[in-house]
Design an enzyme around this catalytic site. Structure first.
Site, short mmCIF file in Angstrom:
data_model
loop_
_atom_site.label_atom_id
_atom_site.label_comp_id
_atom_site.label_asym_id
_atom_site.label_seq_id
_atom_site.Cartn_x
_atom_site.Cartn_y
_atom_site.Cartn_z
N LYS A 172 6.29 -5.28 -5.46
CA LYS A 172 5.88 -5.03 -4.06
C LYS A 172 4.58 -4.22 -4.04
CE LYS A 172 7.73 -1.43 -1.70
NZ LYS A 172 6.77 -0.52 -1.08
N ASN A 173 4.52 -3.16 -4.85
CA ASN A 173 3.38 -2.23 -4.76
C ASN A 173 2.14 -2.72 -5.48
OD1 ASN A 173 4.95 -0.70 -3.15
ND2 ASN A 173 5.39 0.88 -4.67
N ARG A 176 2.80 11.54 4.95
CA ARG A 176 1.97 10.39 4.54
C ARG A 176 0.56 10.44 5.13
NH1 ARG A 176 5.61 6.38 2.74
NH2 ARG A 176 4.01 5.82 1.24
#
Ligand code: EPZ
Length: 458
Positions: free
Chosen positions: A64-65, A163
């Protein structure tokens, strides 16, 4: 009452409601809201009957990353791109949705994703889209490189911390980009974008990837120091170079990008997902059994494997396969801390916490990357775990048994850790908010079912 997930509510009552009297219309609408929420609610849970050991083999999907920054990187490429070993998870679908708003067509055929950027348009990326996926931030660097301008809403993502994106923005400004943040949007003017040298204050994975893409089409040589070294960054470098970029040094302390005029299309195979691989390894270590995970890069999980070797499970590595056997209750690991690659990854911290919660002894676990990544603890407590949290450290007193309970996923990896806990626990566990897990794991229940777990989506 199980409502067929394919039941199309809009089809069911469209047109009918307006024919009814006003009062009846109101009640129809409340029925619709109930049905949709009930159906959404019903689909969004996993039910597990725990206590079963895991046996067999499972193939690990594309990372995914790695895929998410690459899906931003296609903005730099003019032509058709074929991504092999892709994965059908909701974060990837969200990024494809963002690309489609920019006239970039994507089509998935199994694990192959076909992308066409010939009709690309530089469009504003709205809050509604960026809220769904943190990786939307990667579009900034890509759009600045290709169009020298970008207009994107602040990104969303799992609630594991604030974040912020200050490291990204500071680096863009250091290369001459003018940035205005207003009403939740980031307006970037990259007309004066130039090559330069950046020293990151923290090895941010996303900032490293954003700046690699931003410098790709910028004349001159840009050097990045203090960079993150994750395998997904090396994968992004390999993808961009395959499309004509000139980048070197990913995975080391300095990444050098020599700007080129343009990038073309081509075919690229994504690396396998080391976090999914690590999740499966921790699942069999926790539940017991004998499982081989296939299509992996063992080296990418060196930190996890060195910890697991301290717990008395048997580990065999053969090329792209890792076999783990765990017959009895494992020993606790005294101390674990999360750090940037190549050290133990924060994305395996919750799953490791589940293993430690049933191991023999006491484990002190420090979470150094995100400030709010212990949301799993109260859910494990419901299942009989004994964990004490002091700011960014958790002391985990191993218990011999967990008990099934109704628990809720708070984010992607905490959700994956709850699935492991449910498979280990005695009795039934129901996990809600499974949409978090679907962000990063493709059909997780089918994978565990194939290994002998008693798990189903309800
Ligand atoms: C990437 O997130 C991954 N996501 C995360 O995986 C992973 O946990 C993280 O890297 C760390 O390895 C993707 O690749 C899509 P960071 P990212 O920038 O880029 C602070 C998962 O479960 N920071 O390395 O957002 C930040 O708050 C996800 O798959 C700033 O302060 O991570 C955090 O504390 C979760 N300012 C730390 O740095 C910034 O501008 C690491 O963040 C950027 C980051």
């Amino acid at each position: 009452m199980q409502i067929d997930a394919k039941f199309d509510f809009n089809q069911f009552y469209s047109g009918k409601v307006n024919d009814l009297k006003p009062n009846t219309q109101k009640s129809w609408r409340s029925v619709k809201i109930f049905l949709i929420s009930y159906n959404g609610f019903m689909e969004n849970k996993l039910k597990i009957n725990g206590g079963k050991k895991l046996f067999g083999s499972v193939t690990v999907e594309g990372a995914k990353n790695a895929i998410l920054p690459i899906l931003a990187g296609v903005v730099l490429c003019d032509g058709e791109i074929t991504l092999e070993n892709c994965v059908d998870i909701s974060d990837v679908r969200c990024m494809r949705e963002i690309l489609s708003t920019m006239n970039i067509c994507t089509h998935a055929d199994g694990s192959t994703l076909y992308i066409n950027t010939k009709e690309i348009k530089n469009e504003k990326i709205t809050h509604e889209l960026t809220q769904k996926v943190r990786a939307s931030i990667f579009m900034l660097g890509a759009l600045l490189a290709r169009f020298r301008s970008a207009n994107i809403a602040f990104p969303g993502g799992c609630k594991i911390g604030a974040r912020p994106i200050d490291i990204h923005l500071k680096a863009f400004k250091a290369l001459g980009v003018k940035i205005v943040e207003k009403h939740g949007y980031i307006y970037c003017n990259g007309q004066d974008l130039k090559a330069g040298t950046i020293v990151f204050e923290f090895p941010s994975v996303g900032a490293t990837e954003s700046l690699m893409m931003c410098a790709c089409l910028t004349e001159g040589t840009t050097r990045l120091y203090g960079v993150a070294k994750e395998p997904e960054i090396v994968c992004l470098q390999d993808f961009l170079n395959k499309m004509g970029a000139k980048i070197s040094g990913a995975g080391t302390d300095c990444i050098e990008i020599e700007g080129v005029k343009s990038l073309h299309g081509g075919t690229f195979e994504v690396i396998s997902d080391r976090i999914v691989a690590g999740t499966y390894l921790l699942a069999v270590a926790t539940c017991g059994g004998d499982v081989t995970i296939e299509k992996v890069v063992p080296k990418h999980n060196d930190a996890l494997l060195s910890f697991l070797r301290q717990t008395a499970c048997q580990i065999d590595i053969l090329n792209d396969k890792i076999r783990l056997r765990a017959d009895e209750r494992l020993l606790s690991i005294d101390k674990i801390q999360t750090l940037p690659y190549p050290f133990f990854p924060t994305d395996l911290q919750p799953q490791m916490m589940t293993l430690q919660s049933v191991s023999e002894g006491v484990c002190t676990m420090a979470e150094n990357i995100f400030e709010n990544r212990f949301a799993l603890v109260p859910e494990l407590d419901k299942m009989g775990a004994n964990i004490v949290v002091k700011t960014r450290t958790a002391v985990i007193y191993g218990v011999p048994k967990l008990y099934g309970a109704d628990v809720s996923a708070s984010d992607l990896r905490a959700g994956a850790a709850l699935v492991i806990a449910g498979m280990k626990a005695e009795g039934y566990t129901t996990i809600s908010n499974v949409h978090y897990i679907d962000r990063g794991y493709e059909k997780i229940e089918e994978k565990y079912l194939s290994l002998g777990a008693d798990i189903k989506r309800i």
